[in-house]
Design an enzyme around this catalytic site. Structure first.
Site, PDB file in Angstrom:
ATOM      1  N   HIS A 128      72.788   0.003 176.862  1.00  0.00           N
ATOM      2  CA  HIS A 128      73.664  -0.659 175.894  1.00  0.00           C
ATOM      3  C   HIS A 128      75.141  -0.349 176.133  1.00  0.00           C
ATOM      4  CE1 HIS A 128      72.982   3.198 173.623  1.00  0.00           C
ATOM      5  NE2 HIS A 128      74.274   3.051 173.420  1.00  0.00           N
ATOM      6  N   ASP A 179      66.406   0.647 177.146  1.00  0.00           N
ATOM      7  CA  ASP A 179      67.790   1.073 176.983  1.00  0.00           C
ATOM      8  C   ASP A 179      68.208   2.067 178.063  1.00  0.00           C
ATOM      9  OD1 ASP A 179      70.302   1.005 175.909  1.00  0.00           O
ATOM     10  OD2 ASP A 179      69.905   2.432 174.302  1.00  0.00           O
ATOM     11  N   SER A 254      76.100   9.065 173.873  1.00  0.00           N
ATOM     12  CA  SER A 254      75.045   8.150 174.282  1.00  0.00           C
ATOM     13  C   SER A 254      74.922   8.098 175.804  1.00  0.00           C
ATOM     14  CB  SER A 254      75.351   6.751 173.752  1.00  0.00           C
ATOM     15  OG  SER A 254      74.288   5.884 174.002  1.00  0.00           O
TER      16      SER A 254
END
Length: 304
Positions: A128, A179, A254
């Site tokens: 993402h 992801d 992330s």
């Protein structure tokens, strides 16, 4: 301005937090006058803690008096426990292999973290991070007809190494369903590959470190434990089985690794739970390393 992606905003709200139980002072509890059951329970707990603290203090004073009577010198209160040496060693082992990731596409930009997994300088990050840069560019750029949006140019990926060098990275492949994305940098990066934990080796309660670049602060290490395994969470349009942790993770973490006390990667940090979209509340989620390794091996096998 770079968009801090993957955790909190905009990633966090994709995990929908349950409503707070009224018994714990959440929404709908009491009338704001401090008379709700949650408030009363907090007063009871606070009173109990005060009594315990006074008991400990009086016991310590009595012990010091007895020691003085015996001719011994009372000892100063104990210092806070030292950080476990295994966690210090794990951090030293992992940080040299973790990078900051910046992805630009047209007018969009997203940032996150990543880490090396082999001597060929392949890096793991979140898909993402790559996708959001393209989405931001698409929403900002009109298409040729002047209406709608355009996907923008191919994303440009730059990583910053632990020693501060900035290097371009190739997108080897992406898997939006898990992801996970795989990047590759030049051998000159000389990143130390991280060791991946063995499947099924992660245990609830074991200490872990989250490593990455929250808010652009490179090489940040935070500590916690594995709170749960196989936690079913809905992230975006997909459901995942995730490792739950209370290690503090924030926007920019992330794509970075969640590692155990041996410095082995047990998951890839990807999201946090929020209440009303307001930052970390100590519940984070990482993609289990078994899934990460399977996807990465497939991508590298196809893309080189």
């Amino acid at each position: 301005m770079a968009q801090q992606s993957g955790l909190g905003e905009p990633r966090g709200p994709w995990f929908i937090s349950p409503d707070l139980d009224p018994a714990y002072g959440g929404p709908g509890n009491g009338g704001g006058d401090g008379s709700g059951p949650g408030r009363r329970w907090r007063r009871i707990v606070l009173t109990g803690l005060v009594v315990i603290a006074l008991s400990i203090l009086s016991g310590g004073l009595a012990g010091g008096y007895v020691a003085g009577q015996d001719g011994a010198t009372p000892q100063a209160s104990a210092s806070p426990p030292a950080v476990p040496p295994d966690m210090v060693g794990a951090a030293a082992q992992v940080v040299p292999g973790v990078v900051s990731v910046t992805v630009a596409s047209g007018g969009g930009m997203a940032t996150g973290s990543g880490f090396a997994i082999d001597d060929q300088q392949h890096l793991i990050t979140n898909d993402h991070i790559v996708a959001q840069a393209g989405a931001a560019a698409a929403s900002a750029a009109p298409n040729a007809s002047g209406t709608g949006t355009s996907a923008g140019s191919e994303p440009s990926v730059v990583v910053e190494t632990p020693d501060g060098r900035q290097m371009p990275a190739q997108v080897v492949g992406r898997d939006p369903g898990s992801d996970i994305a795989v990047l590759k940098v030049a051998p000159a990066a000389s990143l130390a590959p991280l060791v991946l934990a063995k499947p099924g080796a992660t245990k609830v309660g074991e200490p872990v470190l989250a490593v990455g670049s929250p808010l652009g602060l490179h090489g940040t290490v935070t500590a916690g434990i594995v709170s749960a395994l196989d936690r079913q969470v809905k992230l975006g349009n997909n459901r995942h089985r995730a490792v739950q942790t209370d290690a503090p993770i924030n926007p920019g973490n992330s794509g970075g690794p969640l590692v155990n006390a041996r410095g082995e990667v047990v998951g890839v940090n990807t999201a946090i739970a929020t209440i009303d979209g307001k930052g970390s509340i100590g519940i984070g989620f990482a993609i289990p390393i078994e899934q990460v390794q399977q996807v990465a091996d497939t991508i590298i096998g196809k893309g080189g």
